[in-house]
Design a protein around this motif. Structure first.
Motif, PDB file in Angstrom:
ATOM      1  N   ALA A   1      13.982  40.319  32.870  1.00 26.49           N
ATOM      2  CA  ALA A   1      12.675  39.714  33.276  1.00 26.49           C
ATOM      3  C   ALA A   1      12.557  38.735  32.384  1.00 26.49           C
ATOM      4  O   ALA A   1      13.236  37.739  32.183  1.00 26.49           O
ATOM      5  N   VAL A   2      11.346  38.472  32.083  1.00 27.78           N
ATOM      6  CA  VAL A   2      10.931  37.415  31.365  1.00 27.78           C
ATOM      7  C   VAL A   2      11.166  37.470  29.737  1.00 27.78           C
ATOM      8  O   VAL A   2      11.380  38.977  29.216  1.00 27.78           O
TER       9      VAL A   2
ATOM     10  N   ASP B   1      20.242  33.557  27.258  1.00 28.10           N
ATOM     11  CA  ASP B   1      21.167  32.041  27.909  1.00 28.10           C
ATOM     12  C   ASP B   1      21.489  32.424  29.412  1.00 28.10           C
ATOM     13  O   ASP B   1      21.432  31.642  30.321  1.00 28.10           O
ATOM     14  N   LYS B   2      22.153  33.728  29.647  1.00 29.37           N
ATOM     15  CA  LYS B   2      22.566  33.890  30.711  1.00 29.37           C
ATOM     16  C   LYS B   2      21.721  34.179  31.785  1.00 29.37           C
ATOM     17  O   LYS B   2      21.953  34.360  33.013  1.00 29.37           O
ATOM     18  N   SER B   3      20.647  34.597  31.580  1.00 30.92           N
ATOM     19  CA  SER B   3      19.500  35.043  32.401  1.00 30.92           C
ATOM     20  C   SER B   3      18.719  33.953  32.963  1.00 30.92           C
ATOM     21  O   SER B   3      18.428  33.106  32.741  1.00 30.92           O
ATOM     22  N   VAL B   4      18.374  34.771  34.483  1.00 32.03           N
ATOM     23  CA  VAL B   4      17.435  33.584  35.297  1.00 32.03           C
ATOM     24  C   VAL B   4      16.141  34.136  35.156  1.00 32.03           C
ATOM     25  O   VAL B   4      15.229  33.353  35.714  1.00 32.03           O
ATOM     26  N   GLY B   5      15.744  34.972  34.197  1.00 33.74           N
ATOM     27  CA  GLY B   5      14.453  35.570  34.017  1.00 33.74           C
ATOM     28  C   GLY B   5      13.508  34.379  33.322  1.00 33.74           C
ATOM     29  O   GLY B   5      12.417  34.275  33.528  1.00 33.74           O
TER      30      GLY B   5
ATOM     31  N   GLU C   1       6.125  30.091  22.532  1.00 34.40           N
ATOM     32  CA  GLU C   1       5.463  29.683  23.694  1.00 34.40           C
ATOM     33  C   GLU C   1       5.877  30.552  24.806  1.00 34.40           C
ATOM     34  O   GLU C   1       4.943  30.826  25.560  1.00 34.40           O
ATOM     35  N   MET C   2       7.002  31.253  24.759  1.00 29.22           N
ATOM     36  CA  MET C   2       7.367  32.177  25.673  1.00 29.22           C
ATOM     37  C   MET C   2       6.846  33.497  25.733  1.00 29.22           C
ATOM     38  O   MET C   2       6.650  34.486  26.290  1.00 29.22           O
TER      39      MET C   2
ATOM     40  N   ARG D   1      13.094  43.512  30.171  1.00 28.16           N
ATOM     41  CA  ARG D   1      13.648  44.002  31.230  1.00 28.16           C
ATOM     42  C   ARG D   1      12.528  44.776  31.918  1.00 28.16           C
ATOM     43  O   ARG D   1      11.574  45.546  31.024  1.00 28.16           O
ATOM     44  N   THR D   2      12.290  45.090  33.022  1.00 28.33           N
ATOM     45  CA  THR D   2      11.542  45.815  33.919  1.00 28.33           C
ATOM     46  C   THR D   2      12.570  46.268  34.969  1.00 28.33           C
ATOM     47  O   THR D   2      13.351  45.514  35.606  1.00 28.33           O
TER      48      THR D   2
END
Length: 477
Positions: free
Chosen positions: A188-189, A399-403, A454-455, A182-183
Motif C-alpha cells: 500500500a502507501v 524502493d521496489k514497491s509501486v505503492g 510528506e508521505m 500494507r493492506t
C-alpha cells in the motif's frame, strides 16, 4: 486428629488444620481442576470477613473480645499466612458455600488459638454464628469476587500502560524509518515504522481504559443482601456499616446496590469485565501477529524488524530462531477468549434469586486477568523493549514497491499513475526510475513529493515546495 460434626454427621480433621468439617466435605466432593483458590481471592475473602466482623462489633452484635480475635485471624488470611488452609477446588457446587465455610472455619479456629482455646471449640466461636454473622454465601462470595477482580484488574491495567509506554518509546526510536504500508497483505502507501508502533501504543491504552471502565460496576456490592437479597438477619445499620468498613479495609470505594435482589440474582457485571478481557486479547493477538510478520525471515521474509532472540528455534535446524514471545502471547489470548465463553455460559445459567455458577465465573475471570497480565509483561520485557529496526530492508522494500505511486496522484493524475504502476509491475522496474526516464517528474520533484515526512501525514505532499519548483521551471522556460 480431632472430630468435628455438622448436620450430616461427624468427620475426622487433622488436628493442625485451621479448616473444619465443611471444608473436608468439599475436599471429598470437588476434585475437579487439581488447583486451589487464587491467592488474591483468599485475600479478598479475608477482607470481606474482616469488614463484616468490624461492622458487627460497631453496631453491638459481636462481642469485642471474640470480634477482635476474628479480625486478627482475618489479618492473617489477608497477609497470606494461611493460604495453605484453603484446599478447596475453585470449581465447586453450592455457589461458593465451600469457599465461605472454609473461610469461616479458618477464622474461627485461628481466633480460638489466639484466645488460648482448642481448635474446633465452636461452642465458644462458631463458623456459622460468629464468622458468618449477618452474612450469607450469596453476598460474601460475589462481593469477594469483586474485590479480587479489582486487585487483579489493577495489575493488568498497569501492565498494559507499561506496554503502551514501551511501544511509544519504540515509536520515537523508529519515527524516521520509512517503509511500505500494507493492506489486504498487499503493498500500500508508505508509513513509518514509528507510526506503526505508536498505533500499537494507542491500542493498548484504549484497552487499559476499557478495562478500567468495566471495573466501575464492581464497586457496587450486595453485602447485607444475605440469602436472596431481602436482607434477612442483617440489621439495616450493619448493611450501611459493612459497606463503609469494606471501603476502609480494601482502599476501594464501595457502595451498596440500590436493589439487593437484583445484585444477588444477576451476575451480568462479570460479563462486562470478561468481555473487556476478551477484546484486549484480540488486540494483543493482532499486534503479536504483526510483529511476527514484520520479523519473518530473516532471509526469505519481510525482515523489517529483528526480535530479540530468546532460545534456539529448532531441534533439527541449526541457527533457527523463532518468535517465541509473540507466539506464547497468542496462545495465552486464545485461552482468555475461551475463558470468556465459560463466563458467558455461567452468567446466562442463573435461576430465580441466585446464580449458583459464580465459582466457574470467578475461576475463569481470575485466570484471564492473571494470564493476560503475565503475557503483557512478558511481551514488553522479553520482546518489545529489545526490538530493532532493519532500516536497509525497509528501504529496499519501499524502493521496489509501486505503492508510492499513490502519492503522485495530485500531481500527474490517476490515469498516468495507473500506466506507470502497470509498467513497473510488468517489467520489475523501479517507479522512481520510470518517472525520471519518462520525464514525467524530475528527481527534485520526487525528492519533495516522496519525502518521508510528506508521505506520512495528511495533505498533498510537498504542495508548497512543489509549487515553487514548478514556478522556477516555468521561469526557465
Amino acid at each position: 486428629m480431632r472430630k468435628e460434626h455438622d448436620f450430616l454427621g461427624e468427620l475426622e480433621i487433622p488436628d493442625n488444620a485451621y479448616y473444619g468439617v465443611q471444608t473436608m466435605r468439599a475436599m471429598e466432593n470437588f476434585q475437579i481442576t487439581g488447583y486451589t483458590a487464587d491467592p488474591l481471592f483468599i485475600k479478598a475473602l479475608g477482607m470481606v470477613k474482616k469488614a463484616a466482623a468490624l461492622a458487627n462489633m460497631k453496631i453491638g452484635l459481636l462481642d469485642e473480645k471474640i470480634g477482635n480475635a476474628m479480625v486478627q485471624a482475618c489479618d492473617d488470611i489477608i497477609s497470606g499466612k494461611l493460604n495453605d488452609q484453603f484446599p478447596t477446588d475453585p470449581i465447586q457446587g453450592g455457589a461458593g458455600t465451600s469457599f465461605n465455610m472454609n473461610t469461616n472455619e479458618v477464622i474461627c479456629n485461628r481466633a480460638l488459638e489466639i484466645l488460648g482455646r482448642p481448635r474446633g471449640d465452636y461452642n465458644y466461636i462458631s463458623p456459622n454464628n460468629h464468622a458468618n454473622m449477618s452474612q450469607s454465601t450469596n453476598d460474601v462470595i460475589p462481593t469477594s469476587i469483586r474485590v479480587c477482580a479489582l486487585m487483579r484488574a489493577e495489575q493488568l491495567i498497569i501492565a498494559l500502560e507499561n506496554l503502551a509506554d514501551s511501544f511509544d518509546k519504540k515509536g520515537e526510536e523508529f519515527k524516521d524509518v520509512l517503509k511500505i504500508g500494507r493492506t489486504h497483505l498487499q503493498d500500500a502507501v508508505p508509513i513509518t515504522l514509528g507510526l506503526e508502533f505508536k498505533a500499537f501504543a494507542s491500542s493498548m491504552r484504549r484497552r487499559s481504559n476499557y478495562i478500567r471502565r468495566s471495573c466501575e460496576l464492581l464497586h457496587t456490592m450486595n453485602m447485607g443482601a444475605t440469602a436472596v437479597g431481602t436482607g434477612l438477619n442483617a440489621d439495616p445499620e450493619y448493611i450501611k456499616e459493612v459497606c463503609e468498613q469494606l471501603t476502609l479495609v480494601t482502599g476501594e470505594s464501595f457502595t451498596t446496590a440500590d436493589n439487593l435482589v437484583d445484585a444477588t440474582s444477576n451476575t451480568d457485571i462479570f460479563t462486562d469485565l470478561s468481555s473487556s478481557l476478551k477484546t484486549s486479547a484480540l488486540s494483543l493477538i493482532k499486534i503479536s501477529n504483526d510483529l511476527r510478520l514484520m520479523a519473518s525471515g530473516p532471509r526469505a521474509g519481510f525482515c523489517e524488524i529483528t526480535l530479540p532472540p530468546r532460545q534456539p528455534g529448532s531441534s533439527i535446524m541449526p541457527g533457527k530462531v523463532n518468535p517465541v514471545i509473540p507466539e506464547v502471547v497468542d496462545q495465552t489470548c486464545y485461552q482468555v477468549i475461551a475463558n470468556d465463553l465459560a463466563v458467558a455460559f455461567g452468567v446466562e445459567n442463573g435461576q430465580f434469586q441466585l446464580n449458583v455458577m459464580e465459582p466457574v465465573m470467578a475461576y475463569n475471570i481470575f485466570n484471564s486477568l492473571r494470564f493476560l497480565t503475565n503475557a503483557v509483561n512478558t511481551l514488553r520485557t522479553r520482546c518489545v523493549d529489545g526490538i530493532k529496526a532493519n532500516r536497509a530492508q525497509c528501504a529496499e522494500w519501499l524502493d521496489k514497491s509501486v505503492g508510492i505511486v499513490t502519492a503522485l496522484l495530485p500531481h500527474i493524475g490517476y490515469e498516468t499513475c495507473s500506466v506507470l504502476a502497470k509498467e513497473a509491475l510488468a517489467t520489475n522496474r523501479n517507479i522512481k526510475d520510470l518517472l525520471i526516464e519518462r520525464k514525467v517528474l524530475s528527481k527534485e520533484d520526487l525528492d519533495v513529493i516522496l519525502a518521508p515526512a510528506e508521505m506520512t501525514r495528511p495533505g498533498i505532499a510537498g504542495k508548497e515546495l512543489l509549487k515553487k519548483i514548478h514556478e522556477s521551471r516555468e521561469e526557465l522556460v
